[in-house]
Design a protein around this motif. Structure first.
Motif, PDB file in Angstrom:
ATOM      1  N   LEU A  17       0.828  -1.205   0.000  1.00 26.72           N
ATOM      2  CA  LEU A  17       0.000   0.000   0.000  1.00 26.72           C
ATOM      3  C   LEU A  17       0.862   1.255   0.000  1.00 26.72           C
ATOM      4  N   LYS A  18       1.905   1.256   0.802  1.00 29.43           N
ATOM      5  CA  LYS A  18       2.813   2.410   0.883  1.00 29.43           C
ATOM      6  C   LYS A  18       3.459   2.667  -0.472  1.00 29.43           C
ATOM      7  N   LYS A  19       3.930   1.630  -1.111  1.00 29.64           N
ATOM      8  CA  LYS A  19       4.563   1.771  -2.421  1.00 29.64           C
ATOM      9  C   LYS A  19       3.570   2.339  -3.437  1.00 29.64           C
ATOM     10  N   HIS A  20       2.334   1.844  -3.399  1.00 37.29           N
ATOM     11  CA  HIS A  20       1.293   2.323  -4.309  1.00 37.29           C
ATOM     12  C   HIS A  20       1.010   3.807  -4.074  1.00 37.29           C
ATOM     13  N   CYS A  21       0.892   4.210  -2.823  1.00 38.51           N
ATOM     14  CA  CYS A  21       0.633   5.617  -2.500  1.00 38.51           C
ATOM     15  C   CYS A  21       1.792   6.497  -2.954  1.00 38.51           C
ATOM     16  N   GLU A  22       3.013   6.048  -2.711  1.00 34.97           N
ATOM     17  CA  GLU A  22       4.178   6.828  -3.127  1.00 34.97           C
ATOM     18  C   GLU A  22       4.213   7.004  -4.640  1.00 34.97           C
ATOM     19  N   ALA A  23       3.884   5.948  -5.383  1.00 33.43           N
ATOM     20  CA  ALA A  23       3.882   6.028  -6.843  1.00 33.43           C
ATOM     21  C   ALA A  23       2.818   7.014  -7.330  1.00 33.43           C
ATOM     22  N   GLN A  24       1.647   6.973  -6.699  1.00 34.93           N
ATOM     23  CA  GLN A  24       0.587   7.890  -7.112  1.00 34.93           C
ATOM     24  C   GLN A  24       0.945   9.330  -6.771  1.00 34.93           C
ATOM     25  N   LEU A  25       1.582   9.547  -5.623  1.00 35.98           N
ATOM     26  CA  LEU A  25       2.008  10.896  -5.261  1.00 35.98           C
ATOM     27  C   LEU A  25       3.073  11.405  -6.227  1.00 35.98           C
ATOM     28  N   LYS A  26       3.997  10.545  -6.608  1.00 35.00           N
ATOM     29  CA  LYS A  26       5.043  10.935  -7.547  1.00 35.00           C
ATOM     30  C   LYS A  26       4.429  11.314  -8.889  1.00 35.00           C
ATOM     31  N   GLN A  27       3.470  10.521  -9.342  1.00 32.89           N
ATOM     32  CA  GLN A  27       2.805  10.808 -10.606  1.00 32.89           C
ATOM     33  C   GLN A  27       2.074  12.148 -10.538  1.00 32.89           C
ATOM     34  N   ALA A  28       1.394  12.399  -9.435  1.00 34.61           N
ATOM     35  CA  ALA A  28       0.683  13.662  -9.270  1.00 34.61           C
ATOM     36  C   ALA A  28       1.669  14.826  -9.240  1.00 34.61           C
ATOM     37  N   GLN A  29       2.788  14.656  -8.557  1.00 36.63           N
ATOM     38  CA  GLN A  29       3.810  15.701  -8.489  1.00 36.63           C
ATOM     39  C   GLN A  29       4.348  16.009  -9.884  1.00 36.63           C
ATOM     40  N   GLU A  30       4.606  14.976 -10.676  1.00 41.43           N
ATOM     41  CA  GLU A  30       5.100  15.183 -12.033  1.00 41.43           C
ATOM     42  C   GLU A  30       4.087  15.929 -12.891  1.00 41.43           C
TER      43      GLU A  30
END
Length: 80
Positions: free
Chosen positions: A45-58
């Motif tokens: 779950l943590k990895k998934h959230c981090e990936a989504q946050l990174k995508q949103a940041q980009e």
């Protein structure tokens, strides 16, 4: 703990489940084998959230602004 495929979860769903996992683990009332399973689920779950946050940041970083500071569109970002 749910068995929903993490890849299909929204950020909010994944974060809510991750928060529940943390509460369960901190509570200390979970048997060892279940604690291990919760920890593993939490890591996914943590990895998934981090990936989504990174995508949103980009996406946010890709917003282009006019000289007046108004958004004029989005420039393409590799990988999105």
């Amino acid at each position: 703990m749910t068995t929903t495929d993490v890849a299909t979860m929204s950020f909010e769903q994944a974060m809510a489940e991750l928060e529940q996992v943390v509460r369960d683990l901190e509570g200390g009332d979970v048997p060892l084998d279940q604690s291990i399973a919760l920890y593993e689920r939490g890591a996914v779950l943590k990895k998934h959230c981090e990936a989504q946050l990174k995508q949103a940041q980009e996406k946010v970083e890709a917003l282009t602004l006019s000289e007046g500071g108004q958004p004029t569109g989005v420039k393409p970002v590799d990988g999105l």
